[in-house]
Every structure is written in C-alpha cells, then in structure tokens.
Scaffold this motif. Structure first.
Motif, PDB file in Angstrom:
ATOM      1  N   CYS A   5      32.479 -24.983 -38.947  1.00 38.38           N
ATOM      2  CA  CYS A   5      33.473 -24.372 -38.071  1.00 38.38           C
ATOM      3  C   CYS A   5      33.086 -22.943 -37.706  1.00 38.38           C
ATOM      4  O   CYS A   5      32.791 -22.143 -38.580  1.00 38.38           O
ATOM      5  N   ASP A   6      33.113 -22.659 -36.394  1.00 35.84           N
ATOM      6  CA  ASP A   6      32.778 -21.303 -35.941  1.00 35.84           C
ATOM      7  C   ASP A   6      33.763 -20.277 -36.473  1.00 35.84           C
ATOM      8  O   ASP A   6      33.469 -19.107 -36.574  1.00 35.84           O
ATOM      9  N   ALA A   7      34.973 -20.782 -36.767  1.00 31.21           N
ATOM     10  CA  ALA A   7      36.003 -19.852 -37.227  1.00 31.21           C
ATOM     11  C   ALA A   7      35.673 -19.321 -38.617  1.00 31.21           C
ATOM     12  O   ALA A   7      36.239 -18.344 -39.062  1.00 31.21           O
ATOM     13  N   ASP A  19      41.837 -16.745 -32.399  1.00 29.63           N
ATOM     14  CA  ASP A  19      40.600 -17.494 -32.630  1.00 29.63           C
ATOM     15  C   ASP A  19      40.855 -18.657 -33.573  1.00 29.63           C
ATOM     16  O   ASP A  19      40.392 -19.780 -33.334  1.00 29.63           O
ATOM     17  N   GLN A  23      40.372 -22.565 -32.519  1.00 30.83           N
ATOM     18  CA  GLN A  23      39.442 -23.411 -33.283  1.00 30.83           C
ATOM     19  C   GLN A  23      40.159 -24.637 -33.830  1.00 30.83           C
ATOM     20  O   GLN A  23      39.620 -25.745 -33.826  1.00 30.83           O
TER      21      GLN A  23
END
Ligand code: AMP
Ligand code: MG
Length: 415
Positions: A5-7, A19, A23
């Motif tokens: 996960c980019d978060a 954000d 996400q």
C-alpha cells in the motif's frame, strides 16, 4: 506480508487523512451481486440500475383545482362570462370535448377534456342553475398541470448508485415500478478483542468493563444497511483471534474488529492477520483514531479499529462508512461538510487533525454555530451521544470563537 500500500508511509511518519481515505477507497472491492426487491422494502438500499420512466407523469394534462374547465375563446374580456355546465369529470374519469359556450365541472387530478384550455377555480364563479357566471380574468393554461410536467417518458429518474430515501421510493412508484434492483447488503463480520470485556446484563468483576463497541458497531452497521455476522467477544490469545478471524472472513465482505491492534503483547489481531492474509498498519494524522489496521484475508477486506470506544465511533464515521458505501457502488461516499462558525475556543494546536464531537445551535443573531463537548478525551463516550456531528480542527491550528470551520453531521456520515 503487506498490501503493497502506497499509504504505508515511511516508518514514524503519519499519513494525512485525505491520503488514507483515498487509498482505502481505491482498495474497496465492489459488491457485484444485486437483488430485486419490492420498492416498499428498499429504503436505504443502493440502486444497482438506472430507473427509466416508460410513461409521462402525469400521463394526461389534469386540473390543479376543483373548478370548471373552459375554453378561453368563450371568455368575455372585461365583462361577464356565462357558460352552461354540460358534464362532470371527477378524478379517474375522462370527459368529452368542451363545446363552444359550455364548461365542464372538474375536480383536482381529473384529465382536462379536449378543447378546454383553462380551469377556473370554483371560488371564482357563481352557479345559477346549470350555468356558471364569472368575471375573473382567465389566462391560457391556468390551473392546468401539463402531461409530463414532472417526468417525461424515456427519462432516467434515478441513477445507478442512488441511495433510496423515502422520496426515491415514492418517485419509483410514481412511474409504476413495483420492484427495484439494488446492491446486495454488505456482509460484515465483527468481533471484539479483550479479556476485560463483559456482555451487558452480566455483573462486572474487578478490572472488567462492558463491551460497548459491539453495540455501537451494530447500530452503525444497521444504519448503513449491512448484514452482520457477530462473533462477539474474543479473548486476548492468538489462537482465539485466528479462529475468529478465519470464521468471520469466510462469509463476510468485510471484517471489522475493535482493540488488539497495538503493539502490546496482549494484542494479537495484527499477528493473526499477517498469518491468514495481509495487513498494513496505517498511522493516520488524525485524532482520535490512529492506528487503523487495513488488510485482506483472501477477498475479504479487514479493518481493525482501535479498542477505544470513541475512536471506534470516529474511525467508523471517517473511514469505515465511506469504505462500505464504496463497496455498494453508492454515489454518496464522502460526506460534505457544512461551514459554520465556532462557538468555542480551541487553544492548543496539535500536529494531528482533530475531529471533535460537536453540535450545532443558533446564536443570538440566529446564525448556526458549533459548540464542542467539554471533555474531548477519547475515553469519554458521553461526547458521542451529546454530539450531532464532528468538527474538523486543522493540523497545527487553534480555533477562536467566530472562526469558520467544517462540520460533518452524523446523519451525513453514517446514513
Ligand atoms: P486496546 O486497543 O485493545 O488496547 O483497547 C484500548 C482501550 O479500549 C482499552 O481501554 C480497552 O479496555 C478499551 N476497549 C477495547 N475494546 C472495547 C470494547 N469492545 N468496548 C469498550 N471498551 C473497549
Ligand atoms: Mg485490548
């Protein structure tokens, strides 16, 4: 394992609210299955089709008043008009063409007969035998509701993703629909970790507390039209946590837990998730609420809420409710705030965005202002019941009385 996960920002840093929410919503799996329901049972459900009307509503031009359908050409401008009443048209019947020099007695909702182009209210005429006499001005189209004035045949009246309120049930019925296709209810598995938890109705032994989160979550999930798979209280062991997680995830679209996601040795939710699926710990820059655990067991999503009752309520409003709405394809996923003036002082800035339990009232000038509960501690559940929404205190900010702030009504967040 992680969700990739980019978060999952670098260790130690906190993820901004927007954000984290974005996400999360990107990872919500849409529930493909839909069901056909009688309109009368579809309140609160999310439409899984476009509803197109096959008819004009109203189907025929009809009278907006009890009165007399007349021809404008028969009206004597500036003088007295006398017409013979030759027919009577109650609602539900269709009249004959109105001949020159005549009028039709007509009632509200009855179709306008051919040749008539206005309805004069009964209060504006004198009845003399089988005649009416009036001198009021009459405009073409007066007191006539046009065919299709509300809805045109072929028009889409309700779009896919619409949450059905009472108004929408009536609207669907007005075009003759008796059934609608809606997204099936999300199935949500829940359990509550903590050796200290006791069911209400039982006596409390020293050190124990009542499991209030179970009841908060039931209410929240019911308001959002979810089917609940409730596994109740689960003890603080890895074995029991694994078993509950496995059981809940077999049938559910989403599993929600409370407690047990910290790093303490009594916290097993994390380890259980990592064993059965994948998990990210999100430390979000909000208060109350961090941390939030998010992951999957197969196709079943997982949201691990903090144990703290106020945090459970707030993180549900801010994250779980939008996530569930996204799963159903609803088009009201993110609640819009109202801008109101603060009626309170918030003197201490925090690096996290704070969502304070608040309610609206009118000040002396009649303006809507928000006040906050006196004790914003995340252990004070009274604040959630006192409040009717949340106000947003921006990061690193103070608020003074009169400042404009965002207010989110609970009824927009969780219904
Ligand atoms: P935990 O995240 O498990 O450390 O729990 C944080 C706090 O929330 C502790 O004070 C717990 O006793 C409390 N708590 C956890 N679960 C519940 C629950 N289901 N109902 C009420 N309080 C809870
Ligand atoms: Mg615990």
């Amino acid at each position: 394992m992680t969700c990739g996960c980019d978060a999952a920002a670098p260790k130690g840093s906190l993820i901004p609210y927007e954000d984290a929410l974005q996400q999360l919503l990107e990872r919500a799996l849409f529930i493909e299955e839909s069901e056909s329901l009688p309109v009368v049972e579809a309140l609160g459900r999310v439409l899984a089709e476009d509803i197109r009307s096959e008819i004009d509503v109203p189907p025929l031009a009809n009278s907006a008043m009890d009165g007399y359908a007349i021809r404008i050409a028969d009206v004597q401008p500036g003088g007295e008009t006398r017409l013979r009443v030759t027919q009577r048209i109650p609602a539900g019947e269709v009249g004959e063409a109105v001949e020159t020099g005549t009028a039709a007695r007509i009632f509200t909702g009855a179709p306008i007969p051919p040749n008539a182009d206005a309805v004069i209210m009964q209060e504006q005429v004198c009845v003399e035998g089988d005649e009416i006499v009036f001198s009021a001005e009459v405009a073409p189209g007066q007191n006539i509701r046009e065919a299709g004035e509300d809805i045109r045949a072929g028009q889409v009246i309700l779009g896919n993703g619409t949450r059905l309120r009472a108004q929408e049930l009536g609207l669907a019925a007005s075009v003759g629909r008796d059934r609608v296709t809606v997204c099936r209810r999300p199935r949500v598995g829940i359990f509550f970790t903590g050796d200290e938890l006791v069911e209400p109705g039982q006596p409390l032994a020293p050190g124990q507390i009542y499991d209030s989160n179970r009841y908060t979550l039931h209410g929240l999930l019911q308001s959002l039209g979810c089917e609940i798979i409730d596994l109740g209280i689960v003890g603080d062991t890895l074995g029991q946590t694994l078993e509950a997680l496995q059981k809940a995830s077999q049938r559910a679209d989403l599993v929600i837990t409370s407690g047990g996601v910290s790093v303490g040795e009594e916290d097993h939710v994390r380890a259980a998730l990592e064993q059965l699926g994948e998990l990210d710990m999100w430390r979000i820059r909000i208060k109350p609420g961090k941390p939030l655990a998010f992951g999957f067991v197969g196709d079943t999503a997982f949201l691990g809420l903090p144990g703290n009752p106020v945090s459970v309520f707030a993180t549900f409003c801010l994250f779980v409710a939008p996530f569930l709405k996204q799963m159903t394809g609803a088009n009201d996923v993110v609640a819009e705030p109202l801008q109101v003036r603060a009626a309170f002082d918030w003197p201490r800035p925090d690096s996290r965005r704070e969502f304070a339990r608040a309610r609206l009232r009118r000040d002396e000038e009649g303006q809507l202002v928000a006040e906050v509960y006196s004790n914003q501690s995340s252990g004070v559940l009274m604040s959630t019941s006192w409040a009717d929404g949340l106000v947003e205190i921006p990061e690193d900010s103070v608020v003074k009385p009169g400042d404009i702030i965002n207010y989110y009504a609970f009824r927009d967040l969780i219904a």
